[in-house]
Write an enzyme that holds these catalytic residues in place. Sequence first.
Site, short mmCIF file in Angstrom:
data_model
loop_
_atom_site.label_atom_id
_atom_site.label_comp_id
_atom_site.label_asym_id
_atom_site.label_seq_id
_atom_site.Cartn_x
_atom_site.Cartn_y
_atom_site.Cartn_z
N ARG A 214 0.85 -1.19 0.00
CA ARG A 214 0.00 0.00 0.00
C ARG A 214 0.89 1.24 0.00
O ARG A 214 2.07 1.16 0.31
CB ARG A 214 -0.91 0.02 1.23
N HIS A 215 0.29 2.38 -0.31
CA HIS A 215 1.08 3.61 -0.36
C HIS A 215 1.52 4.02 1.05
O HIS A 215 0.78 3.84 2.02
CB HIS A 215 0.27 4.73 -1.00
N GLU A 216 2.70 4.57 1.12
CA GLU A 216 3.23 5.05 2.39
C GLU A 216 2.32 6.13 2.94
O GLU A 216 1.77 6.95 2.20
CB GLU A 216 4.65 5.59 2.18
N ASP A 225 4.57 2.65 -4.08
CA ASP A 225 5.00 4.00 -4.45
C ASP A 225 5.96 4.02 -5.63
O ASP A 225 6.29 5.10 -6.14
CB ASP A 225 5.67 4.69 -3.25
#
Length: 581
Positions: A214-216, A225
């Site tokens: 998942r995105h930071e 990312d």
Amino acid sequence: MDVASLTVNNELVTDVVVSWKSEHCYKCLFQQLGVVPAWPGPGVPSAVDFTVNTQHGITLQVNSSPSSVDFCSVPFHFGEHGNYSLWVKNLTDSGIISCSMVTDADPVNSYIPILTAFLVFAGLAVVSAIGGTILRLDAVKSILFRLGSSMETERLINSELGSPGRIVETVTDNILPPLPTPSKRLRSLDTFRGISLVIMVFVNYGGGRYWFFRHESWNGLTVADLVFPWFVFIMGTSIALSVNSLLRVGTSRCSLLWKTVWRSLQLFIIGVLIINPNYCQGPLSWYNLRIPGVLQRLAWSYLVVACLNLLVARVHMDNLPSSAWWYPAREILLYWPAWLCMLLLEMIWLCLTFLLPVPGCPTGYLGPGGIGDMGLYPNCTGGAAGYIDRWLLGESHIYQTPSSRVIYATHVPFDPEGVLGSINSIFMTFLGLQAGYIILHYKDLHSKIMSRFLIWGLILGIISAVLTKCSRDQGFIPVNKNLWSLSYVTTLACFAFVMLVLVYYTVDVKKWWSGAPFYYPGMNSILVYVGHEVFEEYFPFRWQMINSQSHAEHLTQNLVATSCWVFISYVLYRKKIFWKI
């Protein structure tokens, strides 16, 4: 998923407040987990059960409820589905308080599904490689040739005499137009694009619900990312090669300019439609229509960089004077007007980011707001970038649930594809364009192409090290996907150049790898991206799970869905169906 059970046992004669803070949360306030009452009597501790997060290490803080006196602080990384006990008690009569963590039930290993999936796909790759090697053996080729010849003979007989029970049809193969001769195309570029796209589809479908897919939340990098900037980068490379090819066959620059504008407009409109899926239920409502998005950012980046390239692009590369002083750096100096425009855009980004006054926020703020920075700026998420989007587009027209809310508990809308970040997206595309210039100027000189890619990777890596001070949060400009910060672009461009060297060497130079299976979605990137967004909620891309709190089930579902799009792109490739805009 990603939780554990914690029982806090209090043997003190006073109530205690248990608070927590993620070690991944920079300069954050402690959040209250709950209150544990005082013990009811000697030998009978008071116990309260809590649920804690296991994605990152956390620090537990035990305080005195009436006076907020700190009793103890316990850093600990809980394991998924584990059971733990925290004992708070007096060691001696002197009042020294001890906090000790005990593991009551061991956690599960949530990474076994990833290992299993890796072994399965690695096994398929090995089987495919062995099968390809066997098929290339002369003996096998001879057998297949004989079988093919007999089948062709039977086909010819049937076409003349007719097979039993079949009506003879007239065959007019001679009127079919000849197949066009395929132009020379670098498979490594489509393979690179396909790698980015396949990972993008996988993480968009959930990535097995693992935090690193998942995105930071704010500063830093995860696997999710990496892929969008790589896709933007390779788009710039394709711009350089395709425009040069069209100019060489006599296409006018005005015609290409019109096609660029039209294509950008199409990408933007499609992007608005697929991120606002309620259009299936009737007309789009302007009240909550999200304007920025992935395809919208691609559209702007493509428009600006393609127009710049049309202004400076050269048709012929082989008639340059090799004795000129600028010849060793011709792929840069010949395009100095475009570089000047890029420097101007970056100056605009720096000035707006660090000098624009934002009401209620410190000038040049790059933080997440919320509980970050000790909760001093809760409504300042993204600083100038967030402020410009809210002022220009309106809060209801940008992303409502940014990744910063997960750890930093933000409540202000913030769009990771916002206006200010688009400047650095354009710069990322331009760096990809530079890779295309290198390929054009050093055509078929593989060692020079790869050495130039590595030099660019080294330069960009050094710039990133300076901007970030080789840290996640302490640098001048941290790596941040939400902001598309300058260091984020230089870091991902560094990775992109190195990755492109590896793919280019194995696919186009040594031909050790055909690029499969990533080559096929790379050839149909727009169709795969739009398709995976539109059909996300339909079978076979999504189905009812037996246990929705299982990483294994989510990972299986997401890998099957991604593999389906790879297979679809392969079928379309075999049928020579490509969706071009």
